[in-house]
Design a protein around this motif. Structure first.
Motif, PDB file in Angstrom:
ATOM      1  N   GLY A  43       0.796  -1.210   0.000  1.00 30.14           N
ATOM      2  CA  GLY A  43       0.000   0.000   0.000  1.00 30.14           C
ATOM      3  C   GLY A  43       0.828   1.258   0.000  1.00 30.14           C
ATOM      4  N   GLY A  44       2.159   1.153   0.231  1.00 28.50           N
ATOM      5  CA  GLY A  44       3.020   2.322   0.247  1.00 28.50           C
ATOM      6  C   GLY A  44       2.796   3.152   1.476  1.00 28.50           C
ATOM      7  N   PRO A  45       3.448   4.300   1.534  1.00 35.78           N
ATOM      8  CA  PRO A  45       3.326   5.169   2.696  1.00 35.78           C
ATOM      9  C   PRO A  45       1.915   5.616   2.952  1.00 35.78           C
ATOM     10  CG  PRO A  45       5.197   5.798   1.314  1.00 35.78           C
ATOM     11  CD  PRO A  45       4.438   4.771   0.576  1.00 35.78           C
ATOM     12  N   ALA A  46       1.134   5.813   1.879  1.00 38.52           N
ATOM     13  CA  ALA A  46      -0.223   6.311   2.091  1.00 38.52           C
ATOM     14  C   ALA A  46      -1.075   5.307   2.837  1.00 38.52           C
ATOM     15  CB  ALA A  46      -0.859   6.636   0.742  1.00 38.52           C
ATOM     16  N   ALA A  47      -0.801   4.020   2.625  1.00 37.60           N
ATOM     17  CA  ALA A  47      -1.621   2.991   3.259  1.00 37.60           C
ATOM     18  C   ALA A  47      -1.473   3.007   4.755  1.00 37.60           C
ATOM     19  CB  ALA A  47      -1.254   1.627   2.703  1.00 37.60           C
ATOM     20  N   ALA A  48      -0.285   3.339   5.247  1.00 33.29           N
ATOM     21  CA  ALA A  48      -0.050   3.324   6.688  1.00 33.29           C
ATOM     22  C   ALA A  48       0.150   4.717   7.241  1.00 33.29           C
ATOM     23  CB  ALA A  48       1.180   2.462   6.995  1.00 33.29           C
ATOM     24  N   GLY A  49      -0.065   5.722   6.433  1.00 36.66           N
ATOM     25  CA  GLY A  49       0.232   7.083   6.837  1.00 36.66           C
ATOM     26  C   GLY A  49      -0.758   7.626   7.834  1.00 36.66           C
ATOM     27  N   SER A  50      -0.335   8.665   8.501  1.00 38.06           N
ATOM     28  CA  SER A  50      -1.212   9.366   9.428  1.00 38.06           C
ATOM     29  C   SER A  50      -1.870  10.523   8.698  1.00 38.06           C
ATOM     30  CB  SER A  50      -0.397   9.866  10.621  1.00 38.06           C
ATOM     31  OG  SER A  50       0.565  10.796  10.187  1.00 38.06           O
ATOM     32  N   ALA A  51      -2.680  11.216   9.373  1.00 43.94           N
ATOM     33  CA  ALA A  51      -3.441  12.300   8.755  1.00 43.94           C
ATOM     34  C   ALA A  51      -2.694  13.609   8.819  1.00 43.94           C
ATOM     35  CB  ALA A  51      -4.799  12.435   9.438  1.00 43.94           C
ATOM     36  N   GLY A  52      -1.349  13.582   8.888  1.00 37.39           N
ATOM     37  CA  GLY A  52      -0.592  14.811   9.073  1.00 37.39           C
ATOM     38  C   GLY A  52      -0.175  15.473   7.795  1.00 37.39           C
ATOM     39  N   ALA A  53      -0.571  14.989   6.617  1.00 37.23           N
ATOM     40  CA  ALA A  53      -0.119  15.561   5.360  1.00 37.23           C
ATOM     41  C   ALA A  53      -1.098  16.565   4.795  1.00 37.23           C
ATOM     42  CB  ALA A  53       0.122  14.450   4.349  1.00 37.23           C
ATOM     43  N   VAL A  58      -3.280  13.155  -0.731  1.00 39.06           N
ATOM     44  CA  VAL A  58      -2.243  12.131  -0.620  1.00 39.06           C
ATOM     45  C   VAL A  58      -1.556  12.264   0.729  1.00 39.06           C
ATOM     46  CG1 VAL A  58      -0.120  11.210  -1.578  1.00 39.06           C
ATOM     47  CG2 VAL A  58      -1.870  12.147  -3.100  1.00 39.06           C
ATOM     48  N   GLU A  59      -1.559  11.210   1.504  1.00 39.01           N
ATOM     49  CA  GLU A  59      -0.912  11.224   2.816  1.00 39.01           C
ATOM     50  C   GLU A  59       0.486  10.643   2.681  1.00 39.01           C
ATOM     51  OE1 GLU A  59      -3.524   9.053   5.306  1.00 39.01           O
ATOM     52  OE2 GLU A  59      -4.968  10.684   5.502  1.00 39.01           O
ATOM     53  N   LEU A  60       1.491  11.429   3.016  1.00 39.32           N
ATOM     54  CA  LEU A  60       2.876  11.025   2.812  1.00 39.32           C
ATOM     55  C   LEU A  60       3.540  10.490   4.064  1.00 39.32           C
ATOM     56  CD1 LEU A  60       4.082  14.001   0.583  1.00 39.32           C
ATOM     57  CD2 LEU A  60       3.199  11.775  -0.134  1.00 39.32           C
ATOM     58  N   ASP A  61       2.954  10.696   5.213  1.00 41.01           N
ATOM     59  CA  ASP A  61       3.593  10.242   6.444  1.00 41.01           C
ATOM     60  C   ASP A  61       3.502   8.726   6.576  1.00 41.01           C
ATOM     61  OD1 ASP A  61       4.161  12.803   7.062  1.00 41.01           O
ATOM     62  OD2 ASP A  61       2.565  13.051   8.555  1.00 41.01           O
ATOM     63  N   TRP A  62       4.493   8.155   7.262  1.00 38.31           N
ATOM     64  CA  TRP A  62       4.474   6.743   7.610  1.00 38.31           C
ATOM     65  C   TRP A  62       4.114   6.602   9.074  1.00 38.31           C
ATOM     66  CZ3 TRP A  62       9.442   4.177   5.173  1.00 38.31           C
ATOM     67  CH2 TRP A  62       9.193   3.965   3.818  1.00 38.31           C
ATOM     68  N   GLY A  63       3.227   5.664   9.347  1.00 36.86           N
ATOM     69  CA  GLY A  63       2.880   5.362  10.724  1.00 36.86           C
ATOM     70  C   GLY A  63       3.858   4.362  11.323  1.00 36.86           C
ATOM     71  N   ALA A  64       3.608   3.993  12.585  1.00 36.65           N
ATOM     72  CA  ALA A  64       4.524   3.088  13.294  1.00 36.65           C
ATOM     73  C   ALA A  64       4.594   1.727  12.608  1.00 36.65           C
ATOM     74  CB  ALA A  64       4.062   2.928  14.742  1.00 36.65           C
TER      75      ALA A  64
END
Length: 428
Positions: A43-53, A58-64
């Motif tokens: 899913g890439g970064p967007a799949a696990a990203g947080s809502a900080g973008a 497109v959400e670019l952050d990676w979650g834990a």
């Protein structure tokens, strides 16, 4: 190479992706639906990203969870790369040593590899020549020793040279098929690592086994029995100084014995010193006949038990919640067993049995061979039996030991054993 324990270098879930309870539902943080040991970032970064973008879509952050998977990928790929790098360098050395004396006198220093490749390898050898020229022009050749075509050949190309000229290599190696099978197994790992794709744990372990076997076939490891009991792998060579002489850690003795059975630990020893309450790892897992053969083959054995009649045994029984006399009878049985072993020897002086009366602080098995040693050490916990206590495995003496080995734990426990031995009493 790897086991259920926490290895140094890492080899379990706690080093490859977090605890089993990590987000994702399976050990190592792998998402639900993937097989054990698999890692996927489909899913890439967007799949696990947080809502900080922001709200750009497109959400670019990676979650834990995504960071856990990325670290797992990097650790596995890094471990595999070290093995592949070692194999490639070793194979390059072997190919150069065998083929250079044949082709270089006729074709010269720069063109002998091109001549050895022949018409069948014309395409890939010319590509290697072109890459070498580009590297020269751009200043990528940092070591003059790498300024040759052979250094730019890949593992499959080195293999092709070896196969094409097998009659030249045959006097040095017994089994061409074994070498080719090992290289076939490595090719899967090489393909995955070179393209930065996910590497599963079973494939990594297969690559490690194939690499160790190939290095042995190509003459890259020592043949001494003591070194083969627990082979030094590539990652230990690189990071060993960070952990003194500790080479693996296991949550309990059961997981230790999955990787290092008693036969592998004690078999082939030239010197065996052990201290503990009952020494069950030796007495219950290594037969009396094997002990006799080991001693008759030249091994010196010194066993130091806790005195079954001492007050320390009674305190230990209370700590473990055992019935009165239960532990002391167990220790007595173990001592009687090793006494029978000693009685069957032609030279009983090589098999010594002592007892001590002090509070037991640890159990240790110090096993030394002709060129290296291994120690298995456990501390005594108040409410845990020896089978349930954490285990350290130490490398002592010989190759692969850090330069400052005098500060390692093997030496510490060796000195402690000698001190306890001096204050102990022999068993008649």
């Amino acid at each position: 190479m790897s086991s259920g324990g926490l290895e140094l270098p890492p080899g379990d879930s706690s080093h490859e992706g977090g605890p089993a309870g990590a987000p994702g539902g399976v050990p190592g943080g792998a998402p639900v639906g993937l097989p054990a040991g698999a890692v996927s970032l489909e899913g890439g970064p967007a799949a696990a990203g947080s809502a900080g973008a922001g709200s750009a879509g497109v959400e670019l952050d990676w979650g834990a969870e995504a960071w856990t998977e990325v670290r797992t990928r990097a650790q596995r790929a890094g471990r595999a790369y070290i093995w592949l790098n070692l194999i490639e360098q070793r194979l390059r050395s072997v190919v150069g040593a065998v083929l250079r004396p044949i082709y270089e006198p006729v074709h010269g220093t720069d063109d002998w590899v091109v001549a050895a490749a022949g018409p069948a390898g014309q395409e890939w050898v010319q590509r290697a020549v072109a890459v070498r020229e580009v590297s020269r022009r751009k200043g990528y050749l940092l070591d003059s020793a790498d300024d040759n075509v052979l250094s730019f050949l890949t593992l499959p190309q080195l293999r092709e040279l070896m196969v094409q000229h097998w009659p030249c290599f045959e006097p040095y190696f017994d089994d061409r098929r074994e070498i080719e099978l090992a290289l076939d197994e490595l090719e899967v790992t090489r393909n995955v690592v070179s393209r930065n794709r996910a590497l599963s744990r079973p494939v990594l372990e297969q690559a490690e086994r194939a690499s160790a076997r190939l290095l042995e076939v190509l003459g890259g490891v020592s043949g001494s029995p003591s070194a083969e009991r627990l082979p030094i792998d590539a990652v230990e060579d690189l990071v060993g100084d960070r952990y003194a002489d500790v080479i693996s850690v296991h949550p309990d003795r059961v997981r230790l014995q999955r990787q290092l059975p008693a036969e592998d630990l004690f078999g082939g020893a030239r010197r065996l010193d052990a201290i503990g309450i009952g020494l069950n790892l030796l007495v219950q897992n290594f037969s009396g006949r094997r002990l006799v053969r080991l001693t008759e083959a030249g091994c010196r054995v010194r066993l130091l038990f806790l005195n079954p009649a001492s007050s320390a045994v009674k305190r230990r029984e209370r700590e473990l919640g055992l019935r009165k006399g239960e532990l002391s009878r167990s220790v007595e049985m173990n001592i009687l067993h090793v006494r029978r072993v000693r009685a069957g020897l032609r030279d009983p002086s090589r098999f010594e049995i002592h007892v001590f009366d002090e509070t037991p602080r640890f159990t240790a098995y110090l096993v030394e061979g002709q060129s290296s040693g291994i120690a298995v050490v456990q501390s005594y916990l108040r409410r845990a039996r020896g089978m349930e206590s954490p285990v350290l495995v130490l490398r002592g003496g010989g190759r692969g030991v850090p330069k400052d080995a005098e500060h390692g734990l093997f030496t510490t426990y060796r000195e402690e054993f000698e001190s306890m031995w001096e204050d102990s009493r022999p068993v008649s």
